[in-house]
Structure formats: C-alpha cells, structure tokens
Design an enzyme around this catalytic site. Structure first.
Site, PDB file in Angstrom:
ATOM      1  N   HIS A 211       0.810  -1.216   0.000  1.00 32.91           N
ATOM      2  CA  HIS A 211       0.000   0.000   0.000  1.00 32.91           C
ATOM      3  C   HIS A 211       0.843   1.265   0.000  1.00 32.91           C
ATOM      4  O   HIS A 211       0.401   2.315  -0.457  1.00 32.91           O
ATOM      5  CB  HIS A 211      -0.996  -0.023   1.167  1.00 32.91           C
ATOM      6  CG  HIS A 211      -2.208  -0.843   0.871  1.00 32.91           C
ATOM      7  ND1 HIS A 211      -2.249  -2.199   1.068  1.00 32.91           N
ATOM      8  CD2 HIS A 211      -3.395  -0.508   0.319  1.00 32.91           C
ATOM      9  CE1 HIS A 211      -3.434  -2.648   0.684  1.00 32.91           C
ATOM     10  NE2 HIS A 211      -4.134  -1.656   0.233  1.00 32.91           N
ATOM     11  N   ARG A 318     -10.716   4.902  -0.433  1.00 35.20           N
ATOM     12  CA  ARG A 318     -10.120   4.112   0.645  1.00 35.20           C
ATOM     13  C   ARG A 318     -10.312   4.863   1.983  1.00 35.20           C
ATOM     14  O   ARG A 318      -9.528   5.739   2.324  1.00 35.20           O
ATOM     15  CB  ARG A 318      -8.631   3.886   0.384  1.00 35.20           C
ATOM     16  CG  ARG A 318      -8.333   3.101  -0.891  1.00 35.20           C
ATOM     17  CD  ARG A 318      -6.841   2.807  -0.967  1.00 35.20           C
ATOM     18  NE  ARG A 318      -6.491   2.032  -2.140  1.00 35.20           N
ATOM     19  CZ  ARG A 318      -6.055   2.541  -3.290  1.00 35.20           C
ATOM     20  NH1 ARG A 318      -5.900   3.854  -3.388  1.00 35.20           N
ATOM     21  NH2 ARG A 318      -5.762   1.776  -4.301  1.00 35.20           N
ATOM     22  N   ARG A 355     -15.448   2.383   0.049  1.00 35.30           N
ATOM     23  CA  ARG A 355     -15.132   1.089   0.650  1.00 35.30           C
ATOM     24  C   ARG A 355     -15.061   1.235   2.162  1.00 35.30           C
ATOM     25  O   ARG A 355     -14.428   2.161   2.675  1.00 35.30           O
ATOM     26  CB  ARG A 355     -13.793   0.563   0.118  1.00 35.30           C
ATOM     27  CG  ARG A 355     -13.430  -0.823   0.659  1.00 35.30           C
ATOM     28  CD  ARG A 355     -12.134  -1.340   0.064  1.00 35.30           C
ATOM     29  NE  ARG A 355     -10.977  -0.578   0.509  1.00 35.30           N
ATOM     30  CZ  ARG A 355      -9.737  -0.767   0.041  1.00 35.30           C
ATOM     31  NH1 ARG A 355      -9.512  -1.670  -0.885  1.00 35.30           N
ATOM     32  NH2 ARG A 355      -8.741  -0.037   0.506  1.00 35.30           N
ATOM     33  N   GLU A 454     -11.601 -10.317  -3.929  1.00 36.55           N
ATOM     34  CA  GLU A 454     -10.156 -10.245  -3.758  1.00 36.55           C
ATOM     35  C   GLU A 454      -9.555 -11.473  -3.069  1.00 36.55           C
ATOM     36  O   GLU A 454      -8.367 -11.495  -2.783  1.00 36.55           O
ATOM     37  CB  GLU A 454      -9.758  -8.978  -2.998  1.00 36.55           C
ATOM     38  CG  GLU A 454     -10.520  -8.718  -1.741  1.00 36.55           C
ATOM     39  CD  GLU A 454     -10.215  -7.350  -1.142  1.00 36.55           C
ATOM     40  OE1 GLU A 454      -9.192  -6.741  -1.500  1.00 36.55           O
ATOM     41  OE2 GLU A 454     -11.013  -6.896  -0.305  1.00 36.55           O
ATOM     42  N   ASN A 477      -4.983  -6.656  -6.464  1.00 36.94           N
ATOM     43  CA  ASN A 477      -3.775  -6.717  -5.631  1.00 36.94           C
ATOM     44  C   ASN A 477      -3.834  -7.892  -4.672  1.00 36.94           C
ATOM     45  O   ASN A 477      -2.923  -8.715  -4.609  1.00 36.94           O
ATOM     46  CB  ASN A 477      -3.604  -5.418  -4.846  1.00 36.94           C
ATOM     47  CG  ASN A 477      -3.576  -4.205  -5.747  1.00 36.94           C
ATOM     48  OD1 ASN A 477      -3.296  -4.303  -6.929  1.00 36.94           O
ATOM     49  ND2 ASN A 477      -3.880  -3.054  -5.178  1.00 36.94           N
ATOM     50  N   ASP A 478      -4.925  -7.960  -3.905  1.00 35.31           N
ATOM     51  CA  ASP A 478      -5.067  -9.070  -2.969  1.00 35.31           C
ATOM     52  C   ASP A 478      -5.423 -10.370  -3.676  1.00 35.31           C
ATOM     53  O   ASP A 478      -5.041 -11.450  -3.221  1.00 35.31           O
ATOM     54  CB  ASP A 478      -6.123  -8.743  -1.915  1.00 35.31           C
ATOM     55  CG  ASP A 478      -5.537  -7.983  -0.733  1.00 35.31           C
ATOM     56  OD1 ASP A 478      -4.320  -8.117  -0.493  1.00 35.31           O
ATOM     57  OD2 ASP A 478      -6.279  -7.250  -0.059  1.00 35.31           O
ATOM     58  N   ARG A 488       2.483  -9.578  -0.697  1.00 34.32           N
ATOM     59  CA  ARG A 488       2.802  -8.539  -1.673  1.00 34.32           C
ATOM     60  C   ARG A 488       3.634  -7.405  -1.105  1.00 34.32           C
ATOM     61  O   ARG A 488       4.121  -6.556  -1.853  1.00 34.32           O
ATOM     62  CB  ARG A 488       1.533  -7.985  -2.318  1.00 34.32           C
ATOM     63  CG  ARG A 488       0.530  -7.365  -1.374  1.00 34.32           C
ATOM     64  CD  ARG A 488      -0.783  -7.174  -2.122  1.00 34.32           C
ATOM     65  NE  ARG A 488      -1.860  -6.659  -1.303  1.00 34.32           N
ATOM     66  CZ  ARG A 488      -2.202  -5.389  -1.221  1.00 34.32           C
ATOM     67  NH1 ARG A 488      -1.508  -4.491  -1.869  1.00 34.32           N
ATOM     68  NH2 ARG A 488      -3.214  -5.016  -0.483  1.00 34.32           N
ATOM     69  N   CYS A 525     -10.557  -2.484  -9.638  1.00 33.53           N
ATOM     70  CA  CYS A 525     -10.047  -1.323  -8.918  1.00 33.53           C
ATOM     71  C   CYS A 525      -8.627  -1.539  -8.411  1.00 33.53           C
ATOM     72  O   CYS A 525      -8.038  -0.647  -7.804  1.00 33.53           O
ATOM     73  CB  CYS A 525     -10.956  -0.962  -7.744  1.00 33.53           C
ATOM     74  SG  CYS A 525     -10.986  -2.204  -6.443  1.00 33.53           S
TER      75      CYS A 525
END
Length: 587
Positions: A211, A318, A355, A454, A477-478, A488, A525
């Site tokens: 992140h 976020r 979110r 995810e 990403n996840d 990651r 996203c």
C-alpha cells in the site's frame, strides 16, 4: 563515486535530485514540512528539548557520589559539551529555516551529517564519539515527545573527547529538486508527503503492490521500492537519479549520465503533455463501446486531480486513511460524515464508491501498534473481519456513509468477503445502521451495495455473491496475493507476484463474465486497472469499467481509443488458453 542500487519498479518516470534521508540511526521520528510562520515555534521546541536534557545532566553531576569514578563525571561533561555545541544547534536551525523540516526531522538530519564526519576521522577514539552524539540526540527527541526517562543513558566511552567537532554543515541549499529515501514509509507517511516538494522516492523495503507503493503512484512521481540498503548507502544531499522505468537508483552520477537522464526526463514530460490533450475526449473504443474510467482516492483533496484527469466518478474511496495514526482515537460518525459529504460535493454529482475500512496486514491503524500477535496479518483479523469484530465502530461508519448519500450517488463496498456468513452479517449491519438513523430521525440516502472480489473463494462463488449485491469490484492486488500465496509487501518474494499468472487471469475473466451475464456492474479497482499492458486484455474479457489512480487515466484512455473489443475478445480467449500469457502479451 558513482554506483547503482536496484529495486522494484512501482511508479515510472525519471527523477533527479538531492537525497533527503527520512531515517536516522535507530530513531523513529515523524517527518513533515512546516509553514514559514512556524519556524520560530520549531526553534523554541528544539531549544526546550535541549535545555531539558542539559538541566537533567547537570542535576546528575550534582548528585554524583564522592566515590564515583572520575571517568563518569568526564563523560557527563562530554554529553553537555555536545548538547551546547553551537555548530550542532546552528546546523539544525538551518534545516528548519531553509528546508522547512519539523524540528525532530531537522535534528536527526543534522545528526547524520555530523555522524558522517565522525566516521571519516582517523582517530579511533574520535570516531567513537558518534555514539555519544546519538545518545544526546535520542534524549532530546524523547523530551520533545514528552517521554524522557528519569535516568540519563550511559555515555558510550570511558574517556572525554577534545575537539571532536569540526565543521558541521558547509554546503548552501538552493532550489534543487529533492528525492526522499527511507527504510520504509507507511501509507500515512506517504499521504503526509503527497503535496510536498519531492520529485521521487526510494525505500529499502516493499513490493510493487504494497500500500505504500499504491499511495506513491497516486502522487504521480517516479519511485523505486525494495532497494534494500538504499537508506544506509545513500548519504544526505547526495545527487540521486531515480529511473522508475527500470527500478534503478544511480547515486552521485557523472555529468554524462546526468545529461542522458536529463534528456529522458524531458521526453517523459513531452509525452505527458501529449496525453493531456485526451482529457476531454470520451473513452470510446474503435467499435463504439463506451468505457467508464474511474479514480481511486484516499482523501477529499484527491477529487480535483481526479476530475482534471478525466475521471467520471470514484471507483474506490479508501476510507482507512481516516482511521490511521490517531493514537487509538478513531473518527466518530460525525467526523466521517463531514469527510464523505465533502467527497460527494467535490465530485459534483458523479458516482462515488466508498469502501468500508480495510485495515490489517500492511495497513495498521497506528505505526506504534502493528499487529505482532499474528504470524501472518494478511490472513488474520483484517478488512471486513475487523469490522464485523467491532460492530459499534462498523455501524458508525455505515451511518456516516448512508448520511453522505443524500449529497450524491453512493456505492457502498465491502472488502475481503469470502463466505455467505460474512455477506449476511455485513448486510444485517447495514439494516441496523438504517434503523438507528430512523430512530434518531436523521435523514439518509439510498446506496447500491457491492462486494470486492479479492480472495479466490469469492471469485469461485461469484454467482452466489451476485444474488446479494448490486455490483462487484475486483481487487486484483489481494486476489493475486492470495491466489499465489505471496505476501505482496515482502520484497524477498516480490519477483513471484504475477498478475498475468494463468490462474489469476482465469479468476478475473470468470468474475467479469458472471457479472455481465446478469447485467450487473463490475469494475477492476486494483493496480491492474491502471496498467496499460493489461488494458486491452481486460477489454477482451468484457470489462467496461476501470478504476485507477488519477495519474494513470489518460494513458489507459489512449489504449482504449485504439482498441476494437470484437477483435480483442477472440485474442483474449487465446491468452486464457496459453500456459504463458505474459509471453503472448510481450511483457
């Protein structure tokens, strides 16, 4: 001497500037820029901290017993000498007044400058005085934080120094560009630097989709992470080139290298100027398919650059950045409502996907309270699990989001759902939040409710998810992390992180197809959404909504304007059937 450090590419482009080291020794301090009218206040804070340590050491001298070793009194003299050295104080004040560093940052920066001089001394004893200086600075920092211990740290060596300090800071500062170098930076740290003067940044640790890297990309500046020992090898004010395209950091470059990278920097600037002409061009493919380009944001101030970049809404807000680094005091309903309402107003009626809080793993609520109890925080109490474990906090956020929906179209998005039980619990909390607002007579608006896909479990049971939700958002990403069992944020395995892995592509394709089959909105996203090497493949899978950092929108739009989705559908199928998709994509 010129040398290179290799890391991971996270944000492309070229940055050239003077190194600003945001770490010093083992001391953790907060780094931020002050306003010009705060300079004197920072001087006062610095002097108060120093004077407090001076007073403490003098009291210790007075209380020394008669039979105390003579060396102990001499060592206290050394520390007092270092504390009262004019060159130390003047150097720190210069960082504050000319670079506008906060006092703690200025103090640790000056420590590094002086420590370098100690390291270069030929006399072994003088070199050892660096430890005394570090202890002195640590005590000042503790007093400035209000946590000084009642006992002075023991001096580092058994005999006093004479003339240990030479010149401290001789170079003049100008208007040179700066690059930030740190061992690591939290997402909250990156947000503090978001509107700063840095031309680029480098960290020792981190992965492409940690992140920290994600927030850095939103800054639209070149960056390299996972550069291992960069913060120890690079010295304060060294000239540094960040090659964000190759993931290389060049330290103390020669004039020829500087000239070459200066040329490349100008080429990048020209390309950005050319892309800017597409800002008002509708995102429509060659065969007439309209494509929705949305922005990922962290704060209300991100709305303006999102609109300027051509976004037609927010695909991911976020909210966890509202909750971070608050020393345990979480934002209440009213504070959150004000922020969410500001986002709605700043987007002028365009849709906003909010979110719910996604904390845990590499996004702890507080830097001082990282989850040390879990062997693997990425698999622990995070995201929706964390919210469902604290329903009072969760409903406060839900009520704030529902209230903000009066001011524009809101989509409510739940992160990291993986089971029917979690779906039912999350939806029940929305019902309870509405009932609580009704009981108070507080108005609120309608929201669409969606789920992030995810984790592999969610992707595999996507058709069940679609029975409960109005839309889906694929968090690549996840999804990559959990599908391939790769942390990651860990640079040691970052080379295994592969969004083009056949298993990942099959999951993404299946989710898009399932949503399209029932006519429900689906977007990507994650970082893949803003990766131009993946744009045509996602279009071929049937994706018609992309969400990304505002800085990436125009480059993705350019790919869309050149695309024919009819031809891409057949090609994308051949990619899915391949054992090596990356090779077919030419990346």
């Amino acid at each position: 001497m010129t040398f290179a450090i290799h890391g991971l590419v996270v944000a492309p482009g070229i940055a050239i500037g003077r190194a600003v080291i945001a770490v010093s020794s083992r001391m953790e301090v907060v780094h931020y820029f002050i306003e010009a009218d705060q300079i004197n206040a920072e001087f006062v804070r610095l002097c108060h901290g120093r004077d407090a340590v001076v007073d403490e050491l003098k009291r210790m001298q007075e209380l020394l017993p008669a039979d105390a070793p003579q060396e102990l009194g001499a060592l206290l003299d050394v520390h007092l000498m270092l504390l009262q050295d004019e060159l130390l104080e003047s150097g720190v004040k210069r960082w504050i007044s000319e670079r506008l560093y906060n006092a703690e940052w200025a103090l640790t920066t000056q420590l590094e400058i002086i420590s370098r001089q100690f390291d270069e001394m030929e006399d072994d004893y003088l070199r050892e005085r660096k430890a005394d200086l570090e202890q002195v600075v640590e005590r000042i920092l503790r007093y400035m934080r209000g946590v000084a211990s009642p006992v002075a740290a023991p001096p580092a060596s058994p005999r006093p120094a004479a003339g240990a300090q030479q010149g401290v800071l001789s170079e003049e500062f100008g208007d040179e560009p700066l690059v930030l170098i740190a061992s690591d930076l939290s997402p909250a740290d990156m947000l503090q630097f978001k509107s700063s003067v840095f031309a680029g940044f480098i960290t020792d640790v981190g992965g492409k989709t940690s992140h920290t890297a994600i927030v850095a990309r939103s800054m639209d500046i070149p960056a390299v992470v996972g550069a291992r020992s960069a913060s120890r090898l690079v010295r304060q004010d060294d000239w540094v080139i960040i090659d964000g395209d190759a993931g290389v950091v060049i330290v103390n470059p020669s004039p020829i290298i500087l000239e070459e990278y200066g040329f490349r920097q100008r080429q990048v600037s020209l390309e950005r100027e050319r892309l800017s002409r597409l800002r008002h061009t509708p995102a429509v493919t060659l065969d007439g398919q309209p494509i929705q380009l949305l922005a990922n944001i962290e704060r209300p101030s991100d709305c303006e650059p999102s609109l300027r970049g051509g976004a037609v809404g927010v695909g991911l807000f976020r909210t966890e950045f509202l909750f971070m680094d608050r020393s345990g005091k979480l934002p209440d309903e009213e504070e959150q409502y004000v922020v969410y309402r500001e986002v709605m107003e700043n987007m002028h009626g365009l849709p906003v996907t909010v979110r719910t809080i996604d904390v845990g793993a590499d996004k702890p609520l507080d830097k001082a309270h990282r989850d040390g109890s879990s062997l693997n925080p990425a698999l622990g109490l995070r995201a929706i699990r964390w919210s469902l474990a604290d329903t009072v906090m969760f409903r406060a956020q839900l009520r704030a989001i529902l209230r903000a929906a009066q001011h524009g179209p809101v989509r409510l998005l739940f992160p990291m759902l993986s089971s029917l039980g979690e779906i039912q619990q999350a939806l029940k909390q929305v019902e309870v939040a509405r009932a609580e607002l009704d009981a108070r007579g507080v108005p609120y608006g309608p929201v669409e409710i969606g789920a992030m896909i995810e984790v592999p479990a969610a992707a595999l049971m996507v058709r069940s998810f679609l029975k409960y939700f109005d839309f889906l958002s694929i968090g690549t990403n996840d999804l990559v992390q959990y599908t391939l069992a790769i942390d990651r944020a860990d640079e040691a395995v970052a080379h295994l992180y592969d969004p083009m892995h056949p298993a990942v592509l099959h999951l993404v394709s299946d989710v898009i197809a399932a949503a399209n089959a029932v006519g429900k909105h689906v977007s990507v996203c994650g970082e893949v959404g803003g990766d131009v090497t993946m744009t045509k493949l996602l279009l071929g899978f049937g994706l018609r909504s992309f969400s990304m950092h505002p800085a990436q929108i125009l480059a993705v739009k350019q790919e869309i304007l050149r695309a024919d989705t009819h031809k891409l559908a057949r090609w994308a199928q051949s990619i899915l059937e391949s054992e090596n998709p990356a090779e077919m994509l030419g990346v």
